[in-house]
Scaffold this motif. Structure first.
Motif, PDB file in Angstrom:
ATOM      1  N   PRO A  57    -119.177 -48.166   3.940  1.00 40.85           N
ATOM      2  CA  PRO A  57    -118.004 -48.077   4.816  1.00 40.85           C
ATOM      3  C   PRO A  57    -117.939 -46.703   5.482  1.00 40.85           C
ATOM      4  O   PRO A  57    -118.249 -45.685   4.851  1.00 40.85           O
ATOM      5  CB  PRO A  57    -116.820 -48.291   3.860  1.00 40.85           C
ATOM      6  CG  PRO A  57    -117.395 -49.000   2.683  1.00 40.85           C
ATOM      7  CD  PRO A  57    -118.810 -48.483   2.546  1.00 40.85           C
ATOM      8  N   PRO A  58    -117.584 -46.636   6.743  1.00 40.02           N
ATOM      9  CA  PRO A  58    -117.585 -45.343   7.444  1.00 40.02           C
ATOM     10  C   PRO A  58    -116.454 -44.439   6.980  1.00 40.02           C
ATOM     11  O   PRO A  58    -115.316 -44.889   6.776  1.00 40.02           O
ATOM     12  CB  PRO A  58    -117.407 -45.743   8.912  1.00 40.02           C
ATOM     13  CG  PRO A  58    -116.706 -47.060   8.863  1.00 40.02           C
ATOM     14  CD  PRO A  58    -117.185 -47.752   7.621  1.00 40.02           C
ATOM     15  N   ASP A  59    -116.771 -43.172   6.812  1.00 38.36           N
ATOM     16  CA  ASP A  59    -115.743 -42.179   6.519  1.00 38.36           C
ATOM     17  C   ASP A  59    -115.052 -41.765   7.815  1.00 38.36           C
ATOM     18  O   ASP A  59    -115.503 -42.094   8.916  1.00 38.36           O
ATOM     19  CB  ASP A  59    -116.371 -40.945   5.856  1.00 38.36           C
ATOM     20  CG  ASP A  59    -116.941 -41.272   4.479  1.00 38.36           C
ATOM     21  OD1 ASP A  59    -116.466 -42.247   3.858  1.00 38.36           O
ATOM     22  OD2 ASP A  59    -117.878 -40.568   4.058  1.00 38.36           O
ATOM     23  N   ALA A 106    -127.806 -40.293  20.357  1.00 29.78           N
ATOM     24  CA  ALA A 106    -126.534 -40.633  21.002  1.00 29.78           C
ATOM     25  C   ALA A 106    -126.231 -42.121  20.852  1.00 29.78           C
ATOM     26  O   ALA A 106    -125.071 -42.517  20.638  1.00 29.78           O
ATOM     27  CB  ALA A 106    -126.578 -40.253  22.478  1.00 29.78           C
ATOM     28  N   LYS A 107    -127.251 -42.954  20.927  1.00 35.98           N
ATOM     29  CA  LYS A 107    -127.039 -44.398  20.766  1.00 35.98           C
ATOM     30  C   LYS A 107    -126.597 -44.725  19.355  1.00 35.98           C
ATOM     31  O   LYS A 107    -125.702 -45.560  19.137  1.00 35.98           O
ATOM     32  CB  LYS A 107    -128.330 -45.144  21.108  1.00 35.98           C
ATOM     33  CG  LYS A 107    -128.153 -46.642  21.273  1.00 35.98           C
ATOM     34  CD  LYS A 107    -129.421 -47.274  21.808  1.00 35.98           C
ATOM     35  CE  LYS A 107    -129.210 -48.774  22.059  1.00 35.98           C
ATOM     36  NZ  LYS A 107    -130.448 -49.395  22.604  1.00 35.98           N
ATOM     37  N   ILE A 108    -127.195 -44.065  18.364  1.00 36.10           N
ATOM     38  CA  ILE A 108    -126.792 -44.291  16.972  1.00 36.10           C
ATOM     39  C   ILE A 108    -125.350 -43.848  16.763  1.00 36.10           C
ATOM     40  O   ILE A 108    -124.551 -44.560  16.138  1.00 36.10           O
ATOM     41  CB  ILE A 108    -127.746 -43.542  16.018  1.00 36.10           C
ATOM     42  CG1 ILE A 108    -129.130 -44.197  16.031  1.00 36.10           C
ATOM     43  CG2 ILE A 108    -127.189 -43.512  14.600  1.00 36.10           C
ATOM     44  CD1 ILE A 108    -130.158 -43.440  15.231  1.00 36.10           C
ATOM     45  N   ALA A 129    -122.044 -43.952   5.947  1.00 32.37           N
ATOM     46  CA  ALA A 129    -120.789 -43.236   5.785  1.00 32.37           C
ATOM     47  C   ALA A 129    -120.528 -42.272   6.934  1.00 32.37           C
ATOM     48  O   ALA A 129    -119.373 -42.027   7.299  1.00 32.37           O
ATOM     49  CB  ALA A 129    -120.780 -42.487   4.443  1.00 32.37           C
ATOM     50  N   SER A 130    -121.592 -41.729   7.522  1.00 26.90           N
ATOM     51  CA  SER A 130    -121.434 -40.783   8.626  1.00 26.90           C
ATOM     52  C   SER A 130    -122.595 -40.977   9.592  1.00 26.90           C
ATOM     53  O   SER A 130    -123.675 -41.445   9.192  1.00 26.90           O
ATOM     54  CB  SER A 130    -121.407 -39.340   8.115  1.00 26.90           C
ATOM     55  OG  SER A 130    -122.667 -38.983   7.574  1.00 26.90           O
ATOM     56  N   PRO A 131    -122.431 -40.608  10.848  1.00 23.81           N
ATOM     57  CA  PRO A 131    -123.549 -40.753  11.795  1.00 23.81           C
ATOM     58  C   PRO A 131    -124.697 -39.806  11.489  1.00 23.81           C
ATOM     59  O   PRO A 131    -125.844 -40.100  11.824  1.00 23.81           O
ATOM     60  CB  PRO A 131    -122.898 -40.454  13.146  1.00 23.81           C
ATOM     61  CG  PRO A 131    -121.697 -39.633  12.829  1.00 23.81           C
ATOM     62  CD  PRO A 131    -121.211 -40.125  11.497  1.00 23.81           C
ATOM     63  N   GLU A 132    -124.411 -38.671  10.853  1.00 23.57           N
ATOM     64  CA  GLU A 132    -125.476 -37.717  10.563  1.00 23.57           C
ATOM     65  C   GLU A 132    -126.516 -38.308   9.617  1.00 23.57           C
ATOM     66  O   GLU A 132    -127.724 -38.091   9.805  1.00 23.57           O
ATOM     67  CB  GLU A 132    -124.888 -36.437   9.961  1.00 23.57           C
ATOM     68  CG  GLU A 132    -124.091 -35.583  10.940  1.00 23.57           C
ATOM     69  CD  GLU A 132    -122.693 -36.130  11.191  1.00 23.57           C
ATOM     70  OE1 GLU A 132    -122.052 -35.721  12.177  1.00 23.57           O
ATOM     71  OE2 GLU A 132    -122.258 -36.994  10.389  1.00 23.57           O
ATOM     72  N   THR A 133    -126.070 -39.050   8.593  1.00 24.45           N
ATOM     73  CA  THR A 133    -127.029 -39.653   7.669  1.00 24.45           C
ATOM     74  C   THR A 133    -127.894 -40.693   8.382  1.00 24.45           C
ATOM     75  O   THR A 133    -129.092 -40.807   8.112  1.00 24.45           O
ATOM     76  CB  THR A 133    -126.284 -40.299   6.492  1.00 24.45           C
ATOM     77  OG1 THR A 133    -125.363 -41.290   6.985  1.00 24.45           O
ATOM     78  CG2 THR A 133    -125.501 -39.255   5.712  1.00 24.45           C
ATOM     79  N   LEU A 134    -127.300 -41.442   9.286  1.00 22.59           N
ATOM     80  CA  LEU A 134    -128.063 -42.444  10.035  1.00 22.59           C
ATOM     81  C   LEU A 134    -129.074 -41.781  10.965  1.00 22.59           C
ATOM     82  O   LEU A 134    -130.217 -42.237  11.089  1.00 22.59           O
ATOM     83  CB  LEU A 134    -127.111 -43.321  10.842  1.00 22.59           C
ATOM     84  CG  LEU A 134    -126.085 -44.133  10.043  1.00 22.59           C
ATOM     85  CD1 LEU A 134    -125.169 -44.889  10.990  1.00 22.59           C
ATOM     86  CD2 LEU A 134    -126.771 -45.094   9.093  1.00 22.59           C
TER      87      LEU A 134
END
Length: 435
Positions: free
Chosen positions: A241-243, A152-154, A44-49
């Motif tokens: 799905p991305p927010d 940064a890549k993620i 949902a967000s890059p922070e979680t990844l």
């Protein structure tokens, strides 16, 4: 249904039961190894990844382990070398006393026991600790550099994943509108109010839109697989799905950014740690001009004689001056190389930051024009053409062209937003925001 865990022994032998239980609970690729089905999917967000990758990415795990290993080298670097113990059998052939040869202590002419402790020269242990500490600091900096690259890549892949998801929605929305116009065109064609060419062009546009939808869907799946690879997950693991990402900053002060890059850029910091390592190694090399020492005691036990003790003191003679001078020159060159690498890292960081900042400023201004000028104009043109079509003032070609222009502008807006956010990610990496 009877549980397999409670099956009687006559139906399922005990070893097979144990094997089945282990396969269900510990088997690789099983349902339990992928986590609970009720666990929320990532994406949902890059922070979680990024938080997930901190613990699951194998490359970063290797960098973290190397940094920990470097820290463990500090303590043994300052330790004394291990002492040596030696047993010497003098006159093992027993020639002097006329007995048969022997290799047993006490059964030869004389047995000597010696313990020797090597002692590094003055200050060498302290310099060894200093060098190991500098290497540990460099390993930490390399770990931070590895993490900044990974984060940064993620975030970059997630932004592309987000753009592909939004492009998929835009394409499906355009396809739905074209299909509704197709129904209207077929109805008018049956009444003889529309030529066949108009209907065929409408159907070609629908086919092209479907092809675009397939291409976007495959691109989105590929990006999801790439993200899962960086997270150490299966390529087809589900992603949410991305927010919508956070709003873009209105302004970025170039002076502040360049100051942050000079002080917090991971690559520059790693290069600076390399200078500390090279400097410490140079000090150690010059200190090797001083000799090392060793002290020892020896116990002499002659056959049928009285035991005696000896005390020894050894000094290493620094005789090979040519090799030492060569190592000293090597250390000087390594220091020069480390300093040059830091300057190179600073120059490259400054250039990359200037390019990223310029792209961000340009993208921010382009987005403002698209959102507040071009997009409203295209929407108004599309609405006007549809209203004119209902009153019979324009043909279907005008409506299709207006709709295509609106789709193109929306796609361009999405692409511009993606490029602007990618520039912001690069700025964050260069200024050391990924901790």
């Amino acid at each position: 249904m009877k549980s397999i865990f409670a099956a009687p022994s006559s139906h399922l032998p005990r070893p097979a039961t144990l094997a089945l239980v282990l396969a269900l609970t510990l088997g690789s690729g099983g349902a339990w190894s992928q986590g609970s089905p009720d666990a929320p999917a990532l994406g949902a967000s890059p922070e979680t990844l990024i938080d997930h990758a901190r613990q699951s990415n194998p490359g970063f795990a290797a960098a973290r382990a190397e940094a920990l290993a470097a820290q463990e080298r500090v303590t043994p670097a300052g330790a004394l070398p291990d002492p040596t113990f030696e047993v010497e059998l003098m006159d093992a052939t027993n020639t002097m006393n006329g007995r048969s040869a022997s290799l047993l202590p006490g059964q030869v002419g004389e047995t000597r026991y010696r313990i020797t402790q090597p002692l590094p020269g003055w200050g060498k242990r302290e310099l060894a600790v200093k060098a190991a500490t500098a290497q540990a600091t460099q390993a930490d900096a390399m770990r931070d550099t590895s993490w900044a690259e990974l984060a940064a890549k993620i975030e970059t892949l997630w932004l592309r994943y987000y753009a592909a998801d939004r492009e998929h929605a835009l394409t499906r929305e355009g396809l739905t509108l074209l299909q509704s116009l197709e129904q209207l065109s077929l109805a008018r064609y049956e009444l003889g109010l529309l030529p066949q060419q108009a209907v065929l062009r409408m159907q070609r546009e629908i086919t092209a839109q479907r092809l675009a939808l397939v291409e976007v869907e495959q691109r989105r799946k590929g990006l999801a697989a790439g993200l899962n690879g960086l997270l150490g997950r299966a390529h087809d693991a589900p992603l949410a799905p991305p927010d919508n990402p956070a709003p873009l900053p209105e302004r970025l002060e170039a002076t502040v950014l360049f100051e942050a890059a000079a002080s917090a850029n991971p690559e520059v910091n790693a290069a600076g740690s390399g200078i500390d390592v090279a400097s410490a190694e140079r000090e150690r090399t010059y200190r090797n001009r001083l000799p090392d020492f060793a002290v020892g005691v020896r116990n002499n036990r002659p056959y049928e004689g009285k035991a005696s003790w000896d005390v020894m003191f050894e000094v290493m003679i620094p005789l090979q001056q040519s090799s030492r001078r060569a190592r000293e020159r090597e250390a000087e060159y390594m220091l020069l190389a480390a300093e040059a690498r830091r300057e190179d890292a600073r120059a490259r960081t400054s250039g990359e930051l200037g390019s990223a900042w310029s792209m961000y400023v340009q993208g921010r201004e382009t987005l403002r024009l698209l959102q507040h000028t071009l997009l409203p104009q295209a929407q108004a043109t599309r609405d006007a053409s549809q209203a004119a079509l209902a009153s019979g003032k324009v043909d279907f070609d005008s409506v299709i062209e207006a709709e295509r222009q609106l789709i193109d502008i929306r796609t361009r807006q999405l692409q511009t937003e993606l490029e602007t956010r990618l520039a912001l990610t690069e700025i964050r990496k260069l200024t050391g925001e990924f901790k």
